[in-house]
Design an enzyme around this catalytic site. Sequence first.
Site, PDB file in Angstrom:
ATOM      1  N   HIS A  75      -5.904  -0.381 -25.162  1.00  0.00           N
ATOM      2  CA  HIS A  75      -6.225   0.961 -24.667  1.00  0.00           C
ATOM      3  C   HIS A  75      -5.060   1.564 -23.887  1.00  0.00           C
ATOM      4  CE1 HIS A  75      -8.526   3.861 -21.994  1.00  0.00           C
ATOM      5  NE2 HIS A  75      -9.057   4.139 -23.169  1.00  0.00           N
ATOM      6  N   ASP A 128      14.890   3.736 -25.097  1.00  0.00           N
ATOM      7  CA  ASP A 128      16.304   3.505 -24.796  1.00  0.00           C
ATOM      8  C   ASP A 128      16.575   2.845 -23.445  1.00  0.00           C
ATOM      9  OD1 ASP A 128      16.802   4.691 -27.209  1.00  0.00           O
ATOM     10  OD2 ASP A 128      17.627   6.554 -26.392  1.00  0.00           O
ATOM     11  N   HIS A 168     -10.094  13.808 -18.286  1.00  0.00           N
ATOM     12  CA  HIS A 168      -9.745  12.453 -18.723  1.00  0.00           C
ATOM     13  C   HIS A 168      -8.774  11.777 -17.763  1.00  0.00           C
ATOM     14  CE1 HIS A 168      -8.195   9.543 -21.931  1.00  0.00           C
ATOM     15  NE2 HIS A 168      -9.494   9.374 -21.917  1.00  0.00           N
ATOM     16  N   LYS A 181      -7.202   9.840 -14.432  1.00  0.00           N
ATOM     17  CA  LYS A 181      -7.589   8.686 -13.617  1.00  0.00           C
ATOM     18  C   LYS A 181      -6.610   8.620 -12.458  1.00  0.00           C
ATOM     19  CE  LYS A 181      -8.664   6.867 -18.116  1.00  0.00           C
ATOM     20  NZ  LYS A 181      -8.497   8.155 -18.793  1.00  0.00           N
ATOM     21  N   LYS A 226      -1.699   3.455 -22.866  1.00  0.00           N
ATOM     22  CA  LYS A 226      -1.079   4.703 -23.352  1.00  0.00           C
ATOM     23  C   LYS A 226       0.325   4.744 -22.753  1.00  0.00           C
ATOM     24  CE  LYS A 226      -5.704   5.883 -22.258  1.00  0.00           C
ATOM     25  NZ  LYS A 226      -6.369   6.113 -23.482  1.00  0.00           N
ATOM     26  N   ASP A 258      -4.107   7.778   1.560  1.00  0.00           N
ATOM     27  CA  ASP A 258      -3.307   8.266   2.692  1.00  0.00           C
ATOM     28  C   ASP A 258      -2.082   9.067   2.263  1.00  0.00           C
ATOM     29  OD1 ASP A 258      -5.083   7.152   4.465  1.00  0.00           O
ATOM     30  OD2 ASP A 258      -3.918   5.314   4.775  1.00  0.00           O
TER      31      ASP A 258
END
Length: 484
Positions: A402, A409, A225, A227, A404, A232
């Site tokens: 979508h 604080d 899952h 990404k 996440k 470079d």
Amino acid sequence: MLEYLKNNIWIVLIIVNYLLAISAVVTVLLKNINPTKTVSYIMVLVFFPFFGLFVYYMFGQEYRKTKLFNRKDISNTSVIQSVGDNLRIKEKDLDDISDRFEEKIKLVKLLKASEKSPLTLKNDVDILVNANIKFERLFEDLKEAEHYIHVEYYVINDDKIGTKLLNILCEKAKEGLEVKLTYDDVGSKISSKMKRKLTESGVEHYPFMRVLFSSLAGKTNYRNHRKIAIIDGAIGYVGGINISDDYVNYDDSARYWRDTHLRIHGEAVKILQFHFLTTWDFVNDSEIEIKQMYFPVIDCAQNIPVQIAASGPDTDWANIMEAILTAINNAETYIYLTTPYFIPNDQIVTALQIAARIGVDVRLITPKKSDSWIAQHATSSYLEPLLEAGVKVFLYEKGFIHAKTMVVDDLFSTIGTCNMDNRSFNINFEINALIYHKGKSEELKSIFMADLENCEQLDYERWKERSKYCKFQESFSRLWAPML
């Protein structure tokens, strides 16, 4: 005998089913996993003949400790060890910056116990809101690549945006750059024609855990899952946005998609690189060469502390979940959490309840309308006890959120691929960036506040009065929560 079997085929099949089910139940019990999860699997195995076995063999096998995903230990190579030595912060330096991190230093020490998650200090990070901005920046960086490009994604579709990205990879490979691409075989849809073009252009590409009919059991469960894009060795991308038109807000898009991604320039890219190489080592049958150019010296004027936390069936610990839990437990002022799927374990629920009850401002944003019926109702089943404890729950109405993310604080924030559910915590391969910086935390906090303007806040008294039919749907869906 054959005649008897023919005349009593269903009885024989039922007997075989329950013999296998009993074996599976014994296996589940011996694992000593979460009692709720154990009971869920036992109920499915006992009360749903055949279907229960299918569910168990598809979703119920735990491979974290059995190391199904044995990879060559590339961390022992001289190049990787040298990189680790250069990034390692001395205990004295860690003590010197503890005042700056306040109580959040516990997070650093938690992940520091894993040599694969060192704290890096020299970084510049850009928070990218929505796919349109992410792809604009990513395409610019890809086109300016001089040495190599490494890409690892759960979803890569050769639709409009995907074809544009894949064409750039082909162009850079033709220019002589090293281009490596790995994609999840369940999440991605790349045509044979495009795969031929990638090969002919010189792009090395492999699917992650190819799924064929003969090997469905278990393999549809443990998906990559993550990404990740690395240019470079100096620029890296990580976050929630996959490579698909579904994530892009075109003028004619069916619905608005709200997401968050991160662009990193600095030392933390070396850790992204390490995790990419371990994945590449897994998908590629040939011996991998760890090149020094994968870990260049990076000139970065900024000093934003970043840790990269990765978790999956190949790790001994649920690193991301533990980091999130530690951050919640150490919160003093506020916790602002955004997730598309909120199907947490008991530890996270209890931690959020305690935080709210002792006066921490705990706010949760989740979609009003999910892309999964069962996930939406399972999420709803967790909201009442949170509302009762004082957690403020907001349902995003503008479209599908979508992102996440979590910010705590004005000091700690995280952006990555991990949802607040069992699948992300324990089953899939995930990766998050943990950022310890006042300015970036305040920026993510402002983004959260802007999202609240497109949300409906739930009222505890009204939520309690929802229909019995809704509560039944939630309870039914929650039974499947450990397997979602």
